[in-house]
Design a protein around this motif. Structure first.
Motif, PDB file in Angstrom:
ATOM      1  N   ALA A  28       0.844  -1.192   0.000  1.00  0.00           N
ATOM      2  CA  ALA A  28       0.000   0.000   0.000  1.00  0.00           C
ATOM      3  C   ALA A  28       0.879   1.240   0.000  1.00  0.00           C
ATOM      4  O   ALA A  28       1.457   1.610   1.019  1.00  0.00           O
ATOM      5  CB  ALA A  28      -0.917  -0.010   1.214  1.00  0.00           C
ATOM      6  N   VAL A  29       1.003   1.879  -1.155  1.00  0.00           N
ATOM      7  CA  VAL A  29       1.790   3.099  -1.307  1.00  0.00           C
ATOM      8  C   VAL A  29       0.841   4.273  -1.490  1.00  0.00           C
ATOM      9  O   VAL A  29      -0.154   4.178  -2.214  1.00  0.00           O
ATOM     10  CB  VAL A  29       2.744   2.993  -2.514  1.00  0.00           C
ATOM     11  N   ARG A  30       1.143   5.383  -0.806  1.00  0.00           N
ATOM     12  CA  ARG A  30       0.357   6.607  -0.953  1.00  0.00           C
ATOM     13  C   ARG A  30       1.214   7.666  -1.631  1.00  0.00           C
ATOM     14  O   ARG A  30       2.408   7.792  -1.325  1.00  0.00           O
ATOM     15  CB  ARG A  30      -0.119   7.102   0.422  1.00  0.00           C
ATOM     16  N   VAL A  31       0.598   8.417  -2.517  1.00  0.00           N
ATOM     17  CA  VAL A  31       1.347   9.413  -3.272  1.00  0.00           C
ATOM     18  C   VAL A  31       0.684  10.779  -3.169  1.00  0.00           C
ATOM     19  O   VAL A  31      -0.516  10.896  -2.878  1.00  0.00           O
ATOM     20  CB  VAL A  31       1.469   9.013  -4.760  1.00  0.00           C
ATOM     21  N   SER A  32       1.490  11.801  -3.385  1.00  0.00           N
ATOM     22  CA  SER A  32       0.981  13.169  -3.516  1.00  0.00           C
ATOM     23  C   SER A  32       1.766  13.824  -4.645  1.00  0.00           C
ATOM     24  O   SER A  32       2.851  13.370  -5.006  1.00  0.00           O
ATOM     25  CB  SER A  32       1.133  13.950  -2.203  1.00  0.00           C
ATOM     26  N   GLY A 214      14.877  12.930  17.485  1.00  0.00           N
ATOM     27  CA  GLY A 214      13.594  12.762  18.159  1.00  0.00           C
ATOM     28  C   GLY A 214      12.403  13.266  17.369  1.00  0.00           C
ATOM     29  O   GLY A 214      11.316  13.453  17.927  1.00  0.00           O
ATOM     30  N   ILE A 215      12.583  13.470  16.072  1.00  0.00           N
ATOM     31  CA  ILE A 215      11.486  13.942  15.221  1.00  0.00           C
ATOM     32  C   ILE A 215      10.618  12.750  14.830  1.00  0.00           C
ATOM     33  O   ILE A 215      11.120  11.754  14.301  1.00  0.00           O
ATOM     34  CB  ILE A 215      12.035  14.649  13.972  1.00  0.00           C
ATOM     35  N   VAL A 216       9.316  12.866  15.090  1.00  0.00           N
ATOM     36  CA  VAL A 216       8.428  11.725  14.860  1.00  0.00           C
ATOM     37  C   VAL A 216       7.345  11.994  13.825  1.00  0.00           C
ATOM     38  O   VAL A 216       6.627  11.070  13.440  1.00  0.00           O
ATOM     39  CB  VAL A 216       7.763  11.271  16.182  1.00  0.00           C
ATOM     40  N   ILE A 217       7.197  13.233  13.353  1.00  0.00           N
ATOM     41  CA  ILE A 217       6.184  13.469  12.332  1.00  0.00           C
ATOM     42  C   ILE A 217       6.636  12.827  11.026  1.00  0.00           C
ATOM     43  O   ILE A 217       7.832  12.581  10.824  1.00  0.00           O
ATOM     44  CB  ILE A 217       5.919  14.984  12.122  1.00  0.00           C
ATOM     45  N   PRO A 218       5.710  12.535  10.106  1.00  0.00           N
ATOM     46  CA  PRO A 218       6.111  11.944   8.829  1.00  0.00           C
ATOM     47  C   PRO A 218       7.035  12.871   8.049  1.00  0.00           C
ATOM     48  O   PRO A 218       6.804  14.080   7.972  1.00  0.00           O
ATOM     49  CB  PRO A 218       4.768  11.760   8.097  1.00  0.00           C
ATOM     50  N   GLU A 277      10.701   2.140  -0.704  1.00  0.00           N
ATOM     51  CA  GLU A 277       9.498   1.377  -0.366  1.00  0.00           C
ATOM     52  C   GLU A 277       9.875   0.067   0.306  1.00  0.00           C
ATOM     53  O   GLU A 277       9.215  -0.382   1.242  1.00  0.00           O
ATOM     54  CB  GLU A 277       8.679   1.135  -1.634  1.00  0.00           C
ATOM     55  N   ALA A 278      10.972  -0.530  -0.137  1.00  0.00           N
ATOM     56  CA  ALA A 278      11.450  -1.759   0.488  1.00  0.00           C
ATOM     57  C   ALA A 278      11.911  -1.505   1.925  1.00  0.00           C
ATOM     58  O   ALA A 278      11.916  -2.426   2.750  1.00  0.00           O
ATOM     59  CB  ALA A 278      12.596  -2.362  -0.327  1.00  0.00           C
ATOM     60  N   ASP A 279      12.267  -0.268   2.240  1.00  0.00           N
ATOM     61  CA  ASP A 279      12.649   0.112   3.610  1.00  0.00           C
ATOM     62  C   ASP A 279      11.443   0.348   4.510  1.00  0.00           C
ATOM     63  O   ASP A 279      11.596   0.608   5.707  1.00  0.00           O
ATOM     64  CB  ASP A 279      13.478   1.399   3.599  1.00  0.00           C
ATOM     65  N   GLY A 280      10.244   0.298   3.923  1.00  0.00           N
ATOM     66  CA  GLY A 280       9.039   0.511   4.719  1.00  0.00           C
ATOM     67  C   GLY A 280       8.395   1.862   4.531  1.00  0.00           C
ATOM     68  O   GLY A 280       7.374   2.162   5.167  1.00  0.00           O
ATOM     69  N   ILE A 281       8.954   2.707   3.666  1.00  0.00           N
ATOM     70  CA  ILE A 281       8.351   4.014   3.406  1.00  0.00           C
ATOM     71  C   ILE A 281       7.135   3.817   2.504  1.00  0.00           C
ATOM     72  O   ILE A 281       7.192   3.094   1.501  1.00  0.00           O
ATOM     73  CB  ILE A 281       9.378   4.961   2.767  1.00  0.00           C
ATOM     74  N   ARG A 282       6.042   4.478   2.852  1.00  0.00           N
ATOM     75  CA  ARG A 282       4.794   4.281   2.116  1.00  0.00           C
ATOM     76  C   ARG A 282       4.289   5.564   1.440  1.00  0.00           C
ATOM     77  O   ARG A 282       3.394   5.502   0.610  1.00  0.00           O
ATOM     78  CB  ARG A 282       3.702   3.745   3.061  1.00  0.00           C
ATOM     79  N   ASP A 283       4.837   6.715   1.801  1.00  0.00           N
ATOM     80  CA  ASP A 283       4.366   7.980   1.236  1.00  0.00           C
ATOM     81  C   ASP A 283       5.452   8.608   0.376  1.00  0.00           C
ATOM     82  O   ASP A 283       6.616   8.709   0.804  1.00  0.00           O
ATOM     83  CB  ASP A 283       3.962   8.946   2.352  1.00  0.00           C
TER      84      ASP A 283
END
Length: 308
Positions: A28-32, A214-218, A277-283
């Motif tokens: 499941a990949v999301r794009v903008s 410590g940054i946690v936002i996307p 994406e293989a690293d787990g990034i979805r956006d």
């Protein structure tokens, strides 16, 4: 050969696990997407063709840029409002600190809110044409963190900000750049979108620095499919993005071969996205340059396709 054609010819269709190049389509990949406001009627037609071509992919949002020195303020507003009115996509308006007082910027933000626009990309902005150094406008918001705080005081905007995997060209160090990103988050930013970069390792190193801070936002990687390599080399020198040697070799000899250049551009951009994406990034955020063809092809390989 299609499944139907195979059956017509007496064959059978087997699931071979999929070709490696489309392996990511199972996830499941999301794009903008990012667009820029048109300067002419012909450019407006090209922009709208790209908007309508990409709309069926149901992006998370689309953003519309703001010219240097606030030079496209009205065109940005018109484009954002039209996308909101005539498509199903959620537009985000770029807004900068340059060449305006706080009151003027607040008025623009209120106009967006009244038009139903709830997402702003808050940026410091580039100096006006003819100026090399950024100087805060008297009575204006000095920096992006100030703009974020001001927008949050006005209304509960969703706010995206910029992030620089290789550091902002005017930042004294990578650590100082991360500190500036933290200030924008502390002021109320909910997402960071990265400057474009080439090679997945560039973003991986940046992601490690962000996590250590410590940054946690996307933090969404910004992807630029390269259609004009010469222009990208010149622009990258100004914005601090590294163009690696393997890209020079990939595009060597293609100045007069636009068809092959587009194939190479789509392949390189897809490989970069697939690695992340293989690293787990979805956006992923695509800088479309108001062209849909390469972005649409990359999204197709990622499994982001129009609903049937």
């Amino acid at each position: 050969m299609s499944e139907g054609k195979a059956k017509e010819m007496g064959g059978h269709v087997e699931d071979d696990g999929g070709l490696p190049i489309v392996a990511a389509a199972r996830n499941a990949v999301r794009v903008s997407f990012e667009f820029f406001p048109p300067k002419t009627e012909k450019m407006a037609e090209s922009l709208w063709e790209a908007v309508k071509r990409l709309e069926p992919l149901a992006p998370s949002f689309v953003s519309v840029t703001y010219g240097a020195g606030g030079s496209t303020r009205e065109r940005t507003h018109e484009t954002v409002v039209r996308i909101a009115r005539e498509t199903a996509m959620k537009p985000a308006a770029h807004l900068t600190c340059v060449a305006a007082t706080q009151g003027e910027i607040d008025a623009v933000a209120r106009a967006y809110w009244q038009a139903g626009i709830r997402h702003v990309v808050a940026l410091r902005g580039d100096p006006p044409d003819g100026q090399s150094d950024y100087v805060p406008h008297p009575g204006g918001y000095a920096y992006a963190s100030d703009l974020v705080a001001g927008l949050k005081r006005l209304a509960d905007f969703e706010i995206s900000v910029a992030a620089y995997p290789e550091g902002h060209p005017q930042s004294p160090s990578l650590a100082a750049d991360i500190d500036n990103l933290k200030r924008k988050i502390d002021a109320g930013a909910t997402r960071a979108i990265s400057q474009y970069f080439f090679g997945a390792d560039v973003f991986r190193r940046f992601r490690d620095r962000v996590a250590a801070a410590g940054i946690v936002i996307p933090v969404v990687p910004g992807i630029l499919p390269v259609t004009n390599f010469g222009q990208v080399v010149k622009f990258s020198a100004a914005c601090g993005a590294t163009v690696p040697g393997w890209m020079h070799r990939a595009f060597d000899g293609l100045d007069d071969d636009p068809d092959t250049r587009r194939l190479v551009a789509a392949t390189l951009a897809y490989e970069q996205v697939q690695a992340l994406e293989a690293d787990g990034i979805r956006d992923f955020h695509f800088y479309t340059l108001n062209r849909a063809d390469l972005t649409f092809a990359i999204c197709h390989l990622l499994g982001v396709r129009p609903a049937k």
